[in-house]
Structure formats: C-alpha cells, structure tokens
Enzyme design. Sequence first.
Site, mmCIF file in Angstrom:
data_model
loop_
_atom_site.group_PDB
_atom_site.id
_atom_site.type_symbol
_atom_site.label_atom_id
_atom_site.label_comp_id
_atom_site.label_asym_id
_atom_site.label_seq_id
_atom_site.Cartn_x
_atom_site.Cartn_y
_atom_site.Cartn_z
ATOM 1 C CB SER A 64 29.697 61.861 30.929
ATOM 2 O OG SER A 64 30.502 60.578 30.374
HETATM 3 N N1 SAM Z 1 34.907 60.957 28.540
HETATM 4 C C1 SAM Z 1 34.257 61.643 27.475
HETATM 5 C C2 SAM Z 1 34.261 63.138 27.595
HETATM 6 O O1 SAM Z 1 34.429 63.599 28.821
HETATM 7 O O2 SAM Z 1 33.753 63.784 26.974
HETATM 8 C C3 SAM Z 1 32.786 60.866 27.308
HETATM 9 C C4 SAM Z 1 33.262 59.562 26.617
HETATM 10 S S1 SAM Z 1 31.595 59.125 25.696
HETATM 11 C C5 SAM Z 1 30.159 59.003 26.903
HETATM 12 C C6 SAM Z 1 32.399 57.528 25.503
HETATM 13 C C7 SAM Z 1 33.507 57.678 24.480
HETATM 14 O O3 SAM Z 1 34.020 56.296 24.446
HETATM 15 C C8 SAM Z 1 33.098 57.855 22.872
HETATM 16 O O4 SAM Z 1 33.785 58.871 22.565
HETATM 17 C C9 SAM Z 1 33.475 56.366 22.122
HETATM 18 O O5 SAM Z 1 33.787 56.699 20.897
HETATM 19 C C10 SAM Z 1 34.550 55.936 22.898
HETATM 20 N N2 SAM Z 1 34.623 54.317 22.896
HETATM 21 C C11 SAM Z 1 33.880 53.302 22.671
HETATM 22 N N3 SAM Z 1 34.568 52.163 22.659
HETATM 23 C C12 SAM Z 1 35.751 52.496 23.015
HETATM 24 C C13 SAM Z 1 36.997 51.844 22.960
HETATM 25 N N4 SAM Z 1 36.812 50.132 22.791
HETATM 26 N N5 SAM Z 1 38.100 52.287 23.081
HETATM 27 C C14 SAM Z 1 38.290 53.464 23.342
HETATM 28 N N6 SAM Z 1 37.263 54.492 23.045
HETATM 29 C C15 SAM Z 1 35.900 53.923 23.003
#
Ligand code: SAM
Length: 221
Positions: A64
Amino acid sequence: MVKRDFSTLRRALVEALVEEGVIRSKIVKEAMLKVPREEFVPSHLRDYAYEDTPLPIGYGQTISAPHMVALMCEEAQLAPGMRVLEVGTGSGYHAAVIAEIVGPKGAVYTIERLAELAAFARKNLARTGYLDKITLIIGDGSMGYPPAAPYDRIIVTAAAPQVPPPLINQLATEGIIVIPIGDRFNQTLYVVRKKSDGSIEYRTVTPCLFVPLIGKHGWKD
Ligand code: SAM
C-alpha cells in the site's frame, strides 16, 4: 550509480505526510520513520520506496501507499500494548509499522492467503528484525484468526464487499476495525467500532482503492 540515502528520503516523506495532516500522532510518525520501506519492495523497485504510491509486489498484489498505511494506523488509534490482527500481509511492511507502534507488550498477528507472498514477507521481516515480534499466518483472513482473538484492533488491507462477520465476532469490546468496503473499483475506508453495549458503529473516512479480499467472506477468486 548514486547510492540512495534512504533515511533522508524516508524523513522527507514522513515530514510531507505530517504537513498534509495524514500523520497526526507522534507514535505513528516515529514508526514510519523507523521501518525501512525499501526492504519491503522488490529489489528493482527500491529507488521508488519513498514515492507515496502503491508498488507491485508480485502475484497481482501491491504494497500500500505510505499515506494509506499511516492513515489506517491513525484511524485505528493504535497504542502500545494492543493486540492487533492485520488481514493481508503482502510485503510485511504494514505489519512492521504496527509492531513498532504496539511495542514489546503488544501482539501483532498478520494473515496472508498467498503462500508465496507470506514467504516474501517472512524474509523481509526477518532481514529487518521484526519477525520475532509478529505472528505470520497463511490462510483466509476473511475468517479472522480465532486462536488469538479477541483483538483490540483489526486492520484489513484488502477490499471487502462487507465487514466479514467473523472479524466483528473476534473484535474486543471498544475495539476498532479499519477496512476498505466496496466493489472492485469503488471503495470507502470505514472505521467500525464495537461499543460497550455490543452495538456496532460505522464511520466513513475517505474513498480508496485496494486489491480485493478473496475468501469466504470476501470476493470469489
Ligand atoms: N499490508 C500489505 C503490505 O504492507 O505490503 C499490503 C497488502 S495488499 C494491498 C493486500 C493483500 O491481501 C495481498 O497480499 C493479498 O494477497 C491479501 N489478501 C487478499 N485476500 C485475503 C484473505 N482473504 N486473507 C488474507 N490475505 C488476503
């Protein structure tokens, strides 16, 4: 090639976020000054680590933008000693910022559905010294993580169609969830509070754009 002075770039970005009113508290400012974002992006993107923008981390996912990480921490009103669940580990960067804020008396759980990204985050967190402060789980975070509930705060970093009911169930009384809600292209950042009488209060913060939360209480793959 000129070697980038990442700590100078980091300070400039944090000062800009303070100036813009995104960073409002000393504790968020200090955490953002401390965690080296360049260690959480793919190596060919290190020079962009202090641009205030999301960056690709592979598998169609992103780290993000720094202003969104700071804003979510501020809206969650994180404080030392809290138990926090992050849904969507991605690079591990936001989890490290949370770990800085909650400190040694707090606890951070972060859950990622993609094993490859969990491995990327694990490496990043180990290299920067945060791995022993964070429990990293591979699974569907739309179900929360019942073994460590209740949580004082839950920060969801992927967009959901609604607040997943298990997250509300796993939230402590007076707890806060910060979560983007909406469809794949139009989302709003929500602050959801469980009041002392058990009722749930919803407040909107800003329009935003996150990758989708994929899972039982999210979107279908
Ligand atoms: N917080 C992260 C960082 O600091 O890099 C950014 C996260 S990215 C915007 C969103 C993440 O959520 C992705 O890695 C994606 O694979 C994960 N994601 C999507 N659905 C999910 C779920 N049901 N459970 C866990 N992770 C999930």
